[in-house]
Enzyme design. Structure first.
Site, mmCIF file in Angstrom:
data_model
loop_
_atom_site.group_PDB
_atom_site.id
_atom_site.type_symbol
_atom_site.label_atom_id
_atom_site.label_comp_id
_atom_site.label_asym_id
_atom_site.label_seq_id
_atom_site.Cartn_x
_atom_site.Cartn_y
_atom_site.Cartn_z
ATOM 1 N N LYS A 207 -24.473 53.116 30.878
ATOM 2 C CA LYS A 207 -23.116 53.578 30.630
ATOM 3 C C LYS A 207 -23.085 54.239 29.259
ATOM 4 C CE LYS A 207 -18.329 51.895 30.528
ATOM 5 N NZ LYS A 207 -17.439 50.727 30.735
ATOM 6 N N SER B 78 -13.279 51.795 33.058
ATOM 7 C CA SER B 78 -13.967 52.819 32.292
ATOM 8 C C SER B 78 -15.396 53.082 32.783
ATOM 9 C CB SER B 78 -14.014 52.416 30.814
ATOM 10 O OG SER B 78 -14.775 51.229 30.624
ATOM 11 N N SER C 131 -12.753 47.187 33.812
ATOM 12 C CA SER C 131 -13.503 48.438 33.804
ATOM 13 C C SER C 131 -14.684 48.506 34.757
ATOM 14 C CB SER C 131 -13.987 48.744 32.385
ATOM 15 O OG SER C 131 -12.912 49.115 31.566
#
Length: 486
Positions: A76, A151, A175
């Site tokens: 990520k 996210s 997220s």
């Protein structure tokens, strides 16, 4: 082999372990797909040279005991890796390169994984959708006008497009679960302290933990085991929670068995945000819960109801107005640690600027009171949930959101829109409980809708067992593969 991307991570691992498949072959296949097919903007950086170097090393290795030996993944964009871009989705950090590798990236390397690149995140991971001025919007695969969630939206969009078999993410308020539900995938947020490299311990508020996204429950369990990083069945970290899985101690074993009868409560009585927002639960979200209840009852589980403790009021901590104020102050407390100089704040987007600017006004006493409130609320939630093995909620209150749903020019209004979309996720972070999102339903338009199962502390194995049972009855893996082919 044109169908490699349709195989699950566990099957790919089996073929790699048996030398029926090479890591280079698999990496080249997925790198080619990323180059040609990433229409959702899942990746923000690709390092093919590093990926193939790691893959060649995996193919040469005699020792293939690494838990994800030869399997591709991506970091990520919030996870530093030495020598790789380190913008965290922000124009204020554009062009920066990481000088160290985060423990989460390292533990996956140590487990034999092959890193392909970096997946998209909103600026500093502050949003429950994935859009940044630096990298643009990450969209729901097949639906260019809809957000992929966030996210960890890049991670979810990569898996949904068949660009990765699974992907690590992080979850500070939903997220992992939000993009998993939006993209029709499984997403697991572990218990606070479960993941040694990033488990919430040592953070302001203890909100964020690493976790996994995949098409299936077993693949999520496999990646979560890799994130835990056991050596000979022992978690090598003094702060890591030890939990009571049986047999070999792995979550994968619990997921593959998928056994047990459980007491599961449907959450009633509203959400923690009700005092600050007009929360509306869409019929599609209610339908997802109803589909799950029917399947659970068919398996013979006991299904009841439980209400959240009252989240309004100070709970004996004067100066705290309730959950919305406490959570927001904890969120600001975390933002206060981001090293952005005052002169660089003009480069921030409105949401990040609002959160960071307001963190300047957060006093030590205010942050301490928010933490005390959170601790008391955690105690009350755990007491209410204690009779149940799992608690069922919608993952998102609304269907996947249009790109213009979240205001781009008003940070506070943006935050409020996120609350309306996902009012059931953040309290799980505040209380440190494990939760899994399962893609049990589709709308009449074919959009995914998920449910969230919240477990007892350290009981990820129970959530995975329930999820595996539902997976045998509800064909979400087949749906995910069909979407890749569309």
């Amino acid at each position: 082999m044109s169908g490699l991307h349709e195989l699950g991570a566990l099957e790919l691992w089996r073929q790699l372990h048996a030398r029926e498949l090479g890591a280079v072959e698999l990496a080249e296949h997925l790198l080619d797909r990323i180059d040609r097919l990433d229409e959702a903007n899942a990746f923000v950086h690709i390092d093919a040279a590093l990926a193939l170097e790691r893959a060649r090393a995996a193919d040469r290795a005699d020792d293939r005991t690494g838990i994800i030996h030869g399997l591709p993944f991506a970091d990520k964009d919030l996870t530093p890796r030495a020598g790789q871009p380190a913008s965290m989705g922000s124009r204020a950090l554009a062009g920066q390169v990481a000088d160290h590798t985060h423990p989460i990236a390292q533990v996956l390397d140590d487990g034999g994984g092959v890193v392909l690149g970096r997946t998209a995140s909103p600026e500093f991971g502050f949003a429950g959708y994935t859009r940044s001025a630096l990298h643009g919007a990450t969209t729901l695969p097949g639906h260019a006008s809809l957000h992929a969630g966030g996210s960890s939206g890049g991670a979810a969009a990569a898996v949904a497009q068949g660009l990765l078999p699974f992907a690590p993410g992080s979850d500070g308020g939903g997220s992992i679960r939000i993009p998993a539900a939006t993209c029709g995938l499984v997403g697991l947020k572990p218990t606070r302290g479960r993941i040694p490299g990033q488990g919430g311990i040592g953070q302001v508020g203890g909100l964020s933990t690493a976790g996994a996204i995949a098409r299936s429950v077993v693949d999520v369990a496999l990646l979560t085991d890799a994130l835990i990083g056991r050596v000979n069945g022992v978690t090598p970290h003094a702060l890591s929670l030890r939990s009571p899985e049986r047999d070999d101690g792995s979550l994968l074993a619990a997921a593959m068995r998928g056994q047990g009868r459980f007491r599961i409560a449907v959450l009633t009585g509203g959400t923690p945000w009700d005092s600050a927002a007009d929360i509306r639960i869409a019929p599609e979200a209610t339908d997802a819960v109803d589909v799950t209840i029917a399947a659970l009852e068919a398996f013979g589980h006991e299904v009841g109801e439980v209400a959240l403790p009252d989240a309004a009021g100070d709970l004996g901590v004067p100066g705290v107005a309730g959950y919305p104020a406490a959570f927001t102050d904890l969120w600001r407390g975390g933002a206060a640690t981001i090293p952005i100089a005052a002169a660089e704040r003009e480069l921030l987007e409105p949401l990040a600027r609002w959160i960071i600017d307001t963190s300047d006004r957060l006093t030590a006493g205010g942050l301490a009171r928010a933490q005390l409130w959170a601790t008391e609320y955690e105690r009350r939630v755990l007491a209410a949930f204690a009779p149940w093995d799992a608690v069922l909620t919608p993952t998102t209150a609304l269907t996947p959101r249009q790109l213009d749903w979240y205001p781009s020019d008003d940070g506070e209004a943006d935050f409020h829109a996120q609350v309306l979309h996902t009012p059931h996720t953040s309290f799980v972070n505040l209380t440190g409980l494990p939760a899994i999102s399962l893609p049990v339903h589709e709308t009449v338009e074919g959009l995914p809708m998920g449910v969230q199962l919240i477990g007892r502390p350290g009981e990820e194995a129970s959530l995975l067992a329930i999820g595996r049972q539902l997976e045998r009855r509800i064909p979400w893996v087949e749906r995910a593969v069909s979407r890749m082919r569309a």
